[in-house]
Design a protein around this motif. Sequence first.
Motif, mmCIF file in Angstrom:
data_model
loop_
_atom_site.group_PDB
_atom_site.id
_atom_site.type_symbol
_atom_site.label_atom_id
_atom_site.label_comp_id
_atom_site.label_asym_id
_atom_site.label_seq_id
_atom_site.Cartn_x
_atom_site.Cartn_y
_atom_site.Cartn_z
ATOM 1 N N GLN A 272 -105.780 -27.511 -22.032
ATOM 2 C CA GLN A 272 -104.904 -26.848 -22.998
ATOM 3 C C GLN A 272 -103.685 -26.240 -22.305
ATOM 4 N N ALA A 273 -103.893 -25.600 -21.160
ATOM 5 C CA ALA A 273 -102.776 -25.018 -20.414
ATOM 6 C C ALA A 273 -101.790 -26.104 -19.980
ATOM 7 N N ALA A 274 -102.312 -27.250 -19.545
ATOM 8 C CA ALA A 274 -101.447 -28.359 -19.137
ATOM 9 C C ALA A 274 -100.639 -28.879 -20.322
ATOM 10 N N VAL A 275 -101.271 -28.991 -21.482
ATOM 11 C CA VAL A 275 -100.553 -29.425 -22.689
ATOM 12 C C VAL A 275 -99.450 -28.423 -23.027
ATOM 13 N N LEU A 276 -99.742 -27.152 -22.908
ATOM 14 C CA LEU A 276 -98.734 -26.120 -23.174
ATOM 15 C C LEU A 276 -97.553 -26.210 -22.198
ATOM 16 N N GLU A 277 -97.809 -26.768 -21.010
ATOM 17 C CA GLU A 277 -96.746 -26.970 -20.007
ATOM 18 C C GLU A 277 -95.976 -28.265 -20.241
ATOM 19 N N GLY A 278 -96.418 -29.084 -21.198
ATOM 20 C CA GLY A 278 -95.709 -30.323 -21.499
ATOM 21 C C GLY A 278 -96.361 -31.583 -20.977
ATOM 22 N N TYR A 279 -97.551 -31.473 -20.408
ATOM 23 C CA TYR A 279 -98.291 -32.640 -19.926
ATOM 24 C C TYR A 279 -99.156 -33.218 -21.049
ATOM 25 N N TYR A 280 -99.633 -34.417 -20.832
ATOM 26 C CA TYR A 280 -100.728 -34.969 -21.607
ATOM 27 C C TYR A 280 -101.981 -34.622 -20.811
ATOM 28 N N ALA A 281 -103.035 -34.237 -21.496
ATOM 29 C CA ALA A 281 -104.236 -33.833 -20.763
ATOM 30 C C ALA A 281 -105.479 -34.019 -21.606
ATOM 31 N N MET B 69 -114.192 -18.477 -16.219
ATOM 32 C CA MET B 69 -112.841 -17.932 -16.394
ATOM 33 C C MET B 69 -112.147 -17.686 -15.057
ATOM 34 N N PRO B 70 -112.801 -17.011 -14.102
ATOM 35 C CA PRO B 70 -112.140 -16.882 -12.803
ATOM 36 C C PRO B 70 -111.890 -18.241 -12.138
ATOM 37 N N MET B 71 -112.815 -19.181 -12.322
ATOM 38 C CA MET B 71 -112.623 -20.513 -11.743
ATOM 39 C C MET B 71 -111.467 -21.247 -12.419
ATOM 40 N N ALA B 72 -111.304 -21.073 -13.724
ATOM 41 C CA ALA B 72 -110.174 -21.708 -14.420
ATOM 42 C C ALA B 72 -108.854 -21.189 -13.852
ATOM 43 N N GLY B 73 -108.767 -19.888 -13.640
ATOM 44 C CA GLY B 73 -107.557 -19.318 -13.051
ATOM 45 C C GLY B 73 -107.319 -19.822 -11.639
ATOM 46 N N ALA B 74 -108.374 -19.865 -10.835
ATOM 47 C CA ALA B 74 -108.252 -20.317 -9.445
ATOM 48 C C ALA B 74 -107.845 -21.781 -9.364
ATOM 49 N N VAL B 75 -108.502 -22.629 -10.147
ATOM 50 C CA VAL B 75 -108.188 -24.066 -10.121
ATOM 51 C C VAL B 75 -106.774 -24.321 -10.623
ATOM 52 N N ALA B 76 -106.377 -23.627 -11.674
ATOM 53 C CA ALA B 76 -105.010 -23.801 -12.195
ATOM 54 C C ALA B 76 -103.978 -23.442 -11.125
ATOM 55 N N ARG B 77 -104.214 -22.365 -10.409
ATOM 56 C CA ARG B 77 -103.263 -21.971 -9.362
ATOM 57 C C ARG B 77 -103.214 -23.002 -8.234
ATOM 58 N N VAL B 78 -104.385 -23.428 -7.775
ATOM 59 C CA VAL B 78 -104.442 -24.392 -6.672
ATOM 60 C C VAL B 78 -103.842 -25.735 -7.092
ATOM 61 N N ALA B 79 -104.105 -26.162 -8.313
ATOM 62 C CA ALA B 79 -103.563 -27.440 -8.795
ATOM 63 C C ALA B 79 -102.044 -27.396 -8.894
ATOM 64 N N GLY B 80 -101.497 -26.254 -9.247
ATOM 65 C CA GLY B 80 -100.044 -26.095 -9.292
ATOM 66 C C GLY B 80 -99.360 -26.798 -10.451
ATOM 67 N N LEU B 81 -100.087 -27.113 -11.499
ATOM 68 C CA LEU B 81 -99.499 -27.837 -12.630
ATOM 69 C C LEU B 81 -99.103 -26.924 -13.783
ATOM 70 N N THR B 82 -99.607 -25.719 -13.779
ATOM 71 C CA THR B 82 -99.382 -24.818 -14.899
ATOM 72 C C THR B 82 -99.201 -23.395 -14.397
ATOM 73 N N SER B 83 -98.580 -22.598 -15.204
ATOM 74 C CA SER B 83 -98.377 -21.191 -14.860
ATOM 75 C C SER B 83 -99.568 -20.359 -15.308
ATOM 76 N N LEU B 84 -99.680 -19.181 -14.739
ATOM 77 C CA LEU B 84 -100.711 -18.249 -15.177
ATOM 78 C C LEU B 84 -100.540 -17.935 -16.656
ATOM 79 N N GLU B 85 -99.313 -17.792 -17.097
ATOM 80 C CA GLU B 85 -99.056 -17.464 -18.501
ATOM 81 C C GLU B 85 -99.628 -18.518 -19.440
ATOM 82 N N LYS B 86 -99.516 -19.789 -19.074
ATOM 83 C CA LYS B 86 -100.054 -20.865 -19.932
ATOM 84 C C LYS B 86 -101.582 -20.878 -19.920
ATOM 85 N N VAL B 87 -102.186 -20.543 -18.788
ATOM 86 C CA VAL B 87 -103.651 -20.473 -18.745
ATOM 87 C C VAL B 87 -104.130 -19.310 -19.617
#
Length: 186
Positions: free
Chosen positions: A26-35, A138-156
């Motif tokens: 969902q965060a990736a979609v909010l950033e403009g990706y297909y996911a 939830m903490p893992m979602a935040g950590a993975v999103a940051r490491v992946a670098g595809l989405t911002s914290l705000e979108k997560v």
Amino acid sequence: MDETFDVVWLGRGGQGAVTAALLLAQAAVLEGYYALAIPFFGAERRGAPVFAYNRISRDRVLSRVRVRQGDVVAVLDTTLLGVVQVPSLLKPRGVVVVNSPGMPEELRNVAGERYCVDAQGIAVKLGLRLAGIPLVNMPMAGAVARVAGLTSLEKVLEATKLHIRTRVDENLEAVKRGWELVERCG
């Protein structure tokens, strides 16, 4: 990103791996990706190994089969490191994000970058439990999103608000802490 970015989520039933995959998609979609978020389980019970996957791309994602190897492998439960061969789940130059306050012995010889976050400690401090099991997703979602670098914290955080209906403030805080506290280990 020129091709599909894949994430493999490895957890146990009840830890929220499927929900974490859904939030990242969902965060990736909010950033403009297909996911896509792709759960992979049978008649699992609480505590049984569970896989979930993400496929994220700038182009439409047509494949809905399970991900064989990920750019990121997220390990929600370190006891699975003795059961599942994490290196076989990684693409060349893949990254492991593990729920652990430090480097687990089983990952010491895994090539590539390794990141640790004490997701269980975060969940316990925030009182996020289900049937006594800390909800580390939830903490893992935040950590993975940051490491992946595809989405911002705000979108997560926005994705979390769209999907989580109970204890929203605690879950948002867990995502933030996972994002902020993930670090390279080893």
